[in-house]
Design an enzyme around this catalytic site. Structure first.
Site, PDB file in Angstrom:
ATOM      1  N   ARG A  99       2.657  -5.554  16.535  1.00 19.05           N
ATOM      2  CA  ARG A  99       1.259  -5.141  16.383  1.00 19.05           C
ATOM      3  C   ARG A  99       0.334  -6.284  16.797  1.00 19.05           C
ATOM      4  O   ARG A  99      -0.771  -6.065  17.267  1.00 19.05           O
ATOM      5  CB  ARG A  99       0.986  -4.711  14.926  1.00 19.05           C
ATOM      6  N   ASP A 103      -2.456  -9.115  11.127  1.00 13.14           N
ATOM      7  CA  ASP A 103      -3.792  -9.534  10.698  1.00 13.14           C
ATOM      8  C   ASP A 103      -4.299 -10.768  11.435  1.00 13.14           C
ATOM      9  O   ASP A 103      -5.489 -11.064  11.391  1.00 13.14           O
ATOM     10  CB  ASP A 103      -3.783  -9.806   9.189  1.00 13.14           C
ATOM     11  N   SER A 151       0.823  -1.217   0.000  1.00  9.57           N
ATOM     12  CA  SER A 151       0.000   0.000   0.000  1.00  9.57           C
ATOM     13  C   SER A 151       0.860   1.271   0.000  1.00  9.57           C
ATOM     14  O   SER A 151       0.633   2.186  -0.812  1.00  9.57           O
ATOM     15  CB  SER A 151      -0.997   0.000   1.174  1.00  9.57           C
ATOM     16  N   HIS A 192       5.706 -13.008   7.006  1.00 13.77           N
ATOM     17  CA  HIS A 192       5.874 -11.593   6.636  1.00 13.77           C
ATOM     18  C   HIS A 192       7.065 -11.465   5.702  1.00 13.77           C
ATOM     19  O   HIS A 192       8.026 -12.238   5.814  1.00 13.77           O
ATOM     20  CB  HIS A 192       6.092 -10.726   7.879  1.00 13.77           C
ATOM     21  N   HIS A 244      -1.879  -9.039   1.384  1.00 17.68           N
ATOM     22  CA  HIS A 244      -1.606  -7.804   2.151  1.00 17.68           C
ATOM     23  C   HIS A 244      -2.781  -7.590   3.115  1.00 17.68           C
ATOM     24  O   HIS A 244      -3.077  -8.450   3.936  1.00 17.68           O
ATOM     25  CB  HIS A 244      -1.399  -6.653   1.150  1.00 17.68           C
TER      26      HIS A 244
HETATM   27  N1  CMX Z   1       1.365 -20.151   5.251  1.00 20.12           N
HETATM   28  C1  CMX Z   1       1.836 -21.044   4.347  1.00 20.12           C
HETATM   29  N2  CMX Z   1       2.885 -20.819   3.555  1.00 20.12           N
HETATM   30  C2  CMX Z   1       3.524 -19.645   3.721  1.00 20.12           C
HETATM   31  C3  CMX Z   1       3.145 -18.701   4.664  1.00 20.12           C
HETATM   32  C4  CMX Z   1       1.990 -18.967   5.442  1.00 20.12           C
HETATM   33  N3  CMX Z   1       1.516 -18.106   6.328  1.00 20.12           N
HETATM   34  N4  CMX Z   1       3.968 -17.642   4.589  1.00 20.12           N
HETATM   35  C5  CMX Z   1       4.863 -17.918   3.626  1.00 20.12           C
HETATM   36  N5  CMX Z   1       4.581 -19.124   3.093  1.00 20.12           N
HETATM   37  C6  CMX Z   1       5.239 -19.777   1.959  1.00 20.12           C
HETATM   38  C7  CMX Z   1       5.073 -18.864   0.739  1.00 20.12           C
HETATM   39  O1  CMX Z   1       3.799 -19.028   0.126  1.00 20.12           O
HETATM   40  C8  CMX Z   1       6.222 -19.323  -0.138  1.00 20.12           C
HETATM   41  O2  CMX Z   1       5.846 -20.542  -0.753  1.00 20.12           O
HETATM   42  P1  CMX Z   1       6.285 -20.865  -2.280  1.00 20.12           P
HETATM   43  O3  CMX Z   1       7.776 -20.974  -2.217  1.00 20.12           O
HETATM   44  O4  CMX Z   1       5.582 -22.148  -2.561  1.00 20.12           O
HETATM   45  O5  CMX Z   1       5.804 -19.718  -3.119  1.00 20.12           O
HETATM   46  C9  CMX Z   1       7.318 -19.647   0.903  1.00 20.12           C
HETATM   47  O6  CMX Z   1       6.631 -19.862   2.151  1.00 20.12           O
HETATM   48  C10 CMX Z   1       8.318 -18.534   1.099  1.00 20.12           C
HETATM   49  O7  CMX Z   1       7.637 -17.334   1.397  1.00 20.12           O
HETATM   50  P2  CMX Z   1       8.322 -16.198   2.315  1.00 20.12           P
HETATM   51  O8  CMX Z   1       9.565 -15.762   1.615  1.00 20.12           O
HETATM   52  O9  CMX Z   1       8.433 -16.670   3.711  1.00 20.12           O
HETATM   53  O10 CMX Z   1       7.205 -15.064   2.321  1.00 20.12           O
HETATM   54  P3  CMX Z   1       6.986 -13.871   1.275  1.00 20.12           P
HETATM   55  O11 CMX Z   1       7.890 -12.752   1.655  1.00 20.12           O
HETATM   56  O12 CMX Z   1       7.067 -14.366  -0.126  1.00 20.12           O
HETATM   57  O13 CMX Z   1       5.470 -13.496   1.547  1.00 20.12           O
HETATM   58  C11 CMX Z   1       3.564 -13.122   2.908  1.00 20.12           C
HETATM   59  C12 CMX Z   1       5.059 -12.843   2.725  1.00 20.12           C
HETATM   60  C13 CMX Z   1       3.055 -12.238   4.028  1.00 20.12           C
HETATM   61  C14 CMX Z   1       2.837 -12.759   1.616  1.00 20.12           C
HETATM   62  C15 CMX Z   1       3.382 -14.616   3.252  1.00 20.12           C
HETATM   63  O14 CMX Z   1       4.001 -14.907   4.476  1.00 20.12           O
HETATM   64  C16 CMX Z   1       1.917 -15.028   3.301  1.00 20.12           C
HETATM   65  O15 CMX Z   1       1.341 -15.358   2.269  1.00 20.12           O
HETATM   66  N6  CMX Z   1       1.285 -14.981   4.523  1.00 20.12           N
HETATM   67  C17 CMX Z   1      -0.141 -15.243   4.647  1.00 20.12           C
HETATM   68  C18 CMX Z   1      -0.933 -13.997   4.206  1.00 20.12           C
HETATM   69  C19 CMX Z   1      -0.794 -12.868   5.221  1.00 20.12           C
HETATM   70  O16 CMX Z   1      -0.915 -13.054   6.415  1.00 20.12           O
HETATM   71  N7  CMX Z   1      -0.591 -11.637   4.712  1.00 20.12           N
HETATM   72  C20 CMX Z   1      -0.588 -10.431   5.550  1.00 20.12           C
HETATM   73  C21 CMX Z   1       0.805  -9.830   5.743  1.00 20.12           C
HETATM   74  C22 CMX Z   1       0.720  -8.558   6.570  1.00 20.12           C
HETATM   75  C23 CMX Z   1       0.037  -7.464   5.804  1.00 20.12           C
HETATM   76  O17 CMX Z   1       0.561  -6.993   4.795  1.00 20.12           O
HETATM   77  O18 CMX Z   1      -1.086  -7.087   6.182  1.00 20.12           O
END
Ligand code: CMX
Length: 400
Positions: free
Chosen positions: A290, A336, A205, A281, A235
């Site tokens: 948070r 979240d 954002s 994250h 996000h």
């Molecule tokens: N559950 C399952 N798998 C997860 C995970 C979770 N909570 N978090 C990361 N992973 C997986 C990723 O999908 C990725 O898998 P692939 O290699 O198959 O694509 C792998 O672990 C590596 O990811 P990462 O480097 O640890 O995380 P990113 O920096 O790529 O992504 C985020 C960060 C937040 C998008 C990811 O942790 C996620 O999808 N979390 C769940 C959604 C979420 O809570 N989002 C809110 C974040 C806070 C906000 O912005 O509001």
């Protein structure tokens, strides 16, 4: 890094806050517990006022009570919406997601932009920040009204949000417009609107409003674009997804589950190829502060709540499961994972709406960043991209 979403690549300057992977966010150098201690509060309240974090992010200084009240008064005086925005909101179909309504209403407020008017008059660029500031103050004042109109249209009888009380703070007026009169809900809003405000410059954002703003789009258009990014499930929409996730668990297991039941449920969820929302994250590598301060709020005010017990048990078991799966770099909960439970407790059960609340708060960060970007005269953002073919050639040249 180029193929990996530019993680850890340093490419932006952001003055308002810095996110340390281990420690979490610091707003102008102050941690969340420090902000809770230092920032002015409402009379009889314990949580910091969002008006005060706005002042802190904009100026770098902790405001006193008088300065904080001055912002409350300014925002109350500027809260009315133009008729065309209200008409547009009233005409949206009930199946249009609240975030799509929010994005559209913010973009439509561009009719009011002092920045756009000044730019077309040809003012000197050294004054751009002043018009950006004016637009930002107006937009912040109007966001709770927009959000409350959306809420009442979708989930209540569509009645008027009522009249703003100029003696009340921003969160108290917002809670009243939404139709909540529990003083503890207002306190939760104050905390919520402070902690979701800013998370340095690279999150989707903030980065979006920065990028769009760098084309000298006005603050309404820039922030509207940011909200389209916040509406993504990776996000801000994750707070909605967490509640959907918790509701599925409750539907399958009820409230009398063992840790083993929950462990198996989460494993099966992961095996079906979905993420655990609210965990992980892109930058943080520990429990999000948070999350921690919302947990403290819950421990203090709703320790026996069933859904809070579920969130707490998930906190106990999920990091080990994610570690065992071996993919997520950060197995700990983010902001979240907790917010929806608190809102449910106060009767705000409409989970599709949660990201709008996040959006109202995020305006404080995005807009203070935009004012600074204009003040510093930061240029159009335009990074260089490569094709895969070009990268292969580069790699081959290095090998030789
Ligand atoms: N559950 C399952 N798998 C997860 C995970 C979770 N909570 N978090 C990361 N992973 C997986 C990723 O999908 C990725 O898998 P692939 O290699 O198959 O694509 C792998 O672990 C590596 O990811 P990462 O480097 O640890 O995380 P990113 O920096 O790529 O992504 C985020 C960060 C937040 C998008 C990811 O942790 C996620 O999808 N979390 C769940 C959604 C979420 O809570 N989002 C809110 C974040 C806070 C906000 O912005 O509001």
């Amino acid at each position: 890094m180029i193929y990996g979403g530019m993680r850890s690549m340093k490419g932006m300057v952001t003055e308002t806050s810095v996110l340390d992977p281990e420690e979490g966010i610091r707003f102008r150098g102050y941690s969340i517990p420090e902000c809770q201690k230092l920032l002015p509060k409402a009379a009889g309240g314990e949580e910091p006022l969002p008006e005060a974090i706005w002042w802190l992010l904009c100026t770098g200084e902790v405001p006193d009570e008088k300065q904080t009240t001055a912002i409350s008064k300014e925002w109350a005086a500027r809260a009315d919406l133009p008729d065309h925005v209200v008409r547009m909101l009233d005409n949206f179909p009930a199946n249009l997601h609240p975030m799509a309504q929010f994005v559209s209403a913010i973009a439509a407020l561009n009719s009011e932009s002092k920045f756009a008017q000044a730019y077309s008059r040809g003012v000197h660029k050294s004054t751009y920040w002043e018009y950006t500031y004016e637009d930002s103050m107006n937009l912040l004042a109007k966001l709770p009204t927009i959000a409350a109109v959306i809420y009442r249209n979708l989930y209540r009888d569509g009645s008027s949000v009522g009249v703003i009380d100029p003696t009340k703070d921003w969160s108290a007026n917002f809670a009243a417009m939404l139709g909540y009169d529990d003083p503890l809900f207002t306190e939760l809003m104050r905390l919520y609107l402070v902690i979701h405000s800013d998370h340095e410059g690279g999150n989707v954002s903030a980065h979006t409003s920065h990028l769009v703003g760098s084309a000298l789009s006005d603050p309404y258009l820039s922030f509207s674009a940011a909200m389209a990014g916040l509406a993504g499930p990776l996000h801000g929409l994750a707070n909605q997804e967490v509640l959907v996730f918790l509701s599925k668990i409750v539907k399958d297991l009820g409230h009398s589950y063992t840790e083993k039941d929950l462990h198996d449920w989460v494993w099966n969820h992961l095996k079906s190829g979905q993420v655990v929302p609210g965990y992980g994250h892109a930058v943080l590598r520990k429990t999000d502060p948070r999350y921690e301060c919302q947990r403290e709020f819950a421990l203090k005010h709703l320790p026996k709540d069933d859904l809070f017990r579920l969130v707490s048990t998930l906190y106990k078991i999920t990091p080990d499961i994610l570690l065992k799966q071996g993919k997520a770099k950060n197995p700990w909960p983010n902001v979240d994972a907790h917010s929806g439970v608190l809102l449910q407790y106060f009767g705000m059960t409409e989970m599709n709406y949660y990201t709008v609340l996040f959006g109202v708060s995020r305006a404080i960060g995005c807009l203070s960043q935009l004012i600074w970007a204009r003040g510093m005269g930061l240029p159009l953002e335009r990074p260089k991209s490569h094709s895969t073919e070009g990268l292969m050639k580069l790699a081959a040249a290095v090998k030789k």
